[in-house]
Design an enzyme around this catalytic site. Structure first.
Site, PDB file in Angstrom:
ATOM      1  N   CYS A 125       0.819  -1.225   0.000  1.00  0.00           N
ATOM      2  CA  CYS A 125       0.000   0.000   0.000  1.00  0.00           C
ATOM      3  C   CYS A 125       0.846   1.266   0.000  1.00  0.00           C
ATOM      4  CB  CYS A 125      -0.935   0.001   1.206  1.00  0.00           C
ATOM      5  SG  CYS A 125      -1.975  -1.462   1.275  1.00  0.00           S
ATOM      6  N   HIS A 164      -3.014   7.001   2.643  1.00  0.00           N
ATOM      7  CA  HIS A 164      -3.510   5.736   2.107  1.00  0.00           C
ATOM      8  C   HIS A 164      -4.899   5.486   2.681  1.00  0.00           C
ATOM      9  CE1 HIS A 164      -4.149   1.652   1.182  1.00  0.00           C
ATOM     10  NE2 HIS A 164      -3.808   1.186   2.374  1.00  0.00           N
ATOM     11  N   ASN A 214     -10.352  -0.183   0.141  1.00  0.00           N
ATOM     12  CA  ASN A 214      -8.897  -0.078   0.253  1.00  0.00           C
ATOM     13  C   ASN A 214      -8.285  -0.690  -1.005  1.00  0.00           C
ATOM     14  OD1 ASN A 214      -6.172  -0.613   0.732  1.00  0.00           O
ATOM     15  ND2 ASN A 214      -6.472  -1.006   2.919  1.00  0.00           N
TER      16      ASN A 214
END
Ligand SMILES: CC(C)(COP(=O)(O)OP(=O)(O)OC[C@H]1O[C@@H](n2cnc3c(N)ncnc32)[C@H](O)[C@@H]1OP(=O)(O)O)[C@@H](O)C(=O)NCCC(=O)NCCS
Length: 323
Positions: free
Chosen positions: A123, A248, A279
């Site tokens: 990520c 993020h 996500n």
């Protein structure tokens, strides 16, 4: 004394010229997921902040989504694919182990056989890739670079595991960086916590993702939270100079905890694209930037603080000036 090799042409600056995105067409709501696992819209919304996410269909491959987001970013930058001499694709969810996606993405875009490689920092990958492109441009190795964050995590989650299937999703985002009169991106601040490899892990090529949600939550709301001031210090600004915060998109409770007690201005814009995108790992930062730009919440010249964090564990963050 060793002979000196040719030095970089001259020190120069990097600017971000444009962002692009691709969101898969299939929308998956929390109610859809509650038919597959024991969960509810209320639980997911209050604990994670996701209302819906997108899953890619078979023809929405990593390469196809990358090409779509890359073309969008090149157009936003006012360039053509032939101008691009470096392509970096950041992903942790390629369909196949080899080869990387970047060369084919470059070819399909119509770029002229540029430097092309993949980068996997989960990520945090998009922020690592921004740093890599900035460094390539500043040393003269590249004039105009395309950076893509892309994920197809729906194929790596166990759809009977309610701790991961409700979180991860698919999509692609991209940015074009180029040599510029002014420096438009700060030095990266990065780091890792390699003592926690099991916090988010796919153990073998044929197994799905496993996650220790509490360990990730703890790390993100303590160690990562503390990086925001360091990133501003590296950029020579303060948190009060930041116009938008694009972390993020892991979890809205993590975003809220990162904000608590920080010296941001009251009018700082905070990205919450997770609500409708889920996500999307390395795609989450550029997708969230696009969402804020599309809705007019950020405009050209705004200083954007971004930070990516995730499996590894690993993180990277920087400030960039919005094109
Ligand atoms: C995953 C996460 C949402 C779980 O939330 P949590 O508050 O820690 O939840 P817990 O695991 O403590 O579980 C609390 C209860 O909810 C239940 N639960 C877990 N997932 C659930 C779900 N999807 N739906 C309904 N109930 C759920 C648990 O079984 C537990 O029930 P119990 O109290 O009866 O035992 C949270 O830990 C988190 O967001 N972590 C960060 C994950 C992340 O951001 N990962 C990506 C980083 S890149």
């Amino acid at each position: 004394m060793n002979p000196s090799l040719t030095p970089p042409p001259h020190p120069r600056n990097t600017g971000v010229l444009g962002f692009g995105q691709y969101r898969p067409s299939r929308v998956v709501t929390n109610d859809d997921l509650s038919k597959l696992v024991d969960t509810s819209d209320e639980w997911i919304t209050s604990r994670v902040g996701i209302k819906e996410r997108r899953y890619a269909d078979d023809d929405e491959t990593i390469v196809a989504m990358s090409v779509a987001a890359g073309a969008d970013a090149i157009k936003a930058a006012g360039l053509s694919a032939a101008d691009i001499d470096l392509v970096i694709v950041s992903s942790c969810s390629l369909e196949t182990p080899l080869p990387g996606a970047a060369p084919e993405v470059a070819y399909q875009l119509g770029a002229n056989a540029p430097g092309a490689y993949d980068l996997n920092a989960a990520c945090a990958g998009f922020c690592y890739s921004l740093a890599a492109a900035d460094q390539a441009i500043r040393t003269g190795a590249s004039e105009r670079a395309l950076v893509i964050g892309v994920e197809k995590l729906s194929q790596w989650v166990d759809h009977t595991d309610r701790s991961t299937s409700i979180i991860f999703a698919d999509g692609a985002g991209a940015a074009v960086l180029a040599a510029s009169p002014e420096q438009g991106i700060s030095p990266v601040v990065w780091g890792s916590a390699g003592d926690k490899p099991e916090a988010i892990i796919a153990r073998r090529r044929d197994t799905k993702l496993e996650m220790d949600g509490r360990a990730v939550f703890r790390w993100a709301t303590t160690d990562i939270r503390d990086q925001l001031t360091r990133i501003c210090d590296a950029a020579g600004i303060t948190l009060r100079d930041v116009d938008a915060f694009v972390p993020h998109q892991a979890n809205t409770r993590i975003i809220d905890a990162m904000l608590r007690g920080q010296d941001f201005r009251d009018d700082v814009v905070v990205a919450r694209d997770i609500e409708y995108a889920g996500n999307t790992s390395s795609a989450s930062v550029p997708l969230a930037v696009c969402a804020l730009a599309d809705t007019g919440h950020i405009t050209s010249g705004d200083k954007v603080l971004t930070i990516g964090f995730g499996a590894g564990l690993t993180f990277a963050g920087q400030i960039f000036v919005m094109p």
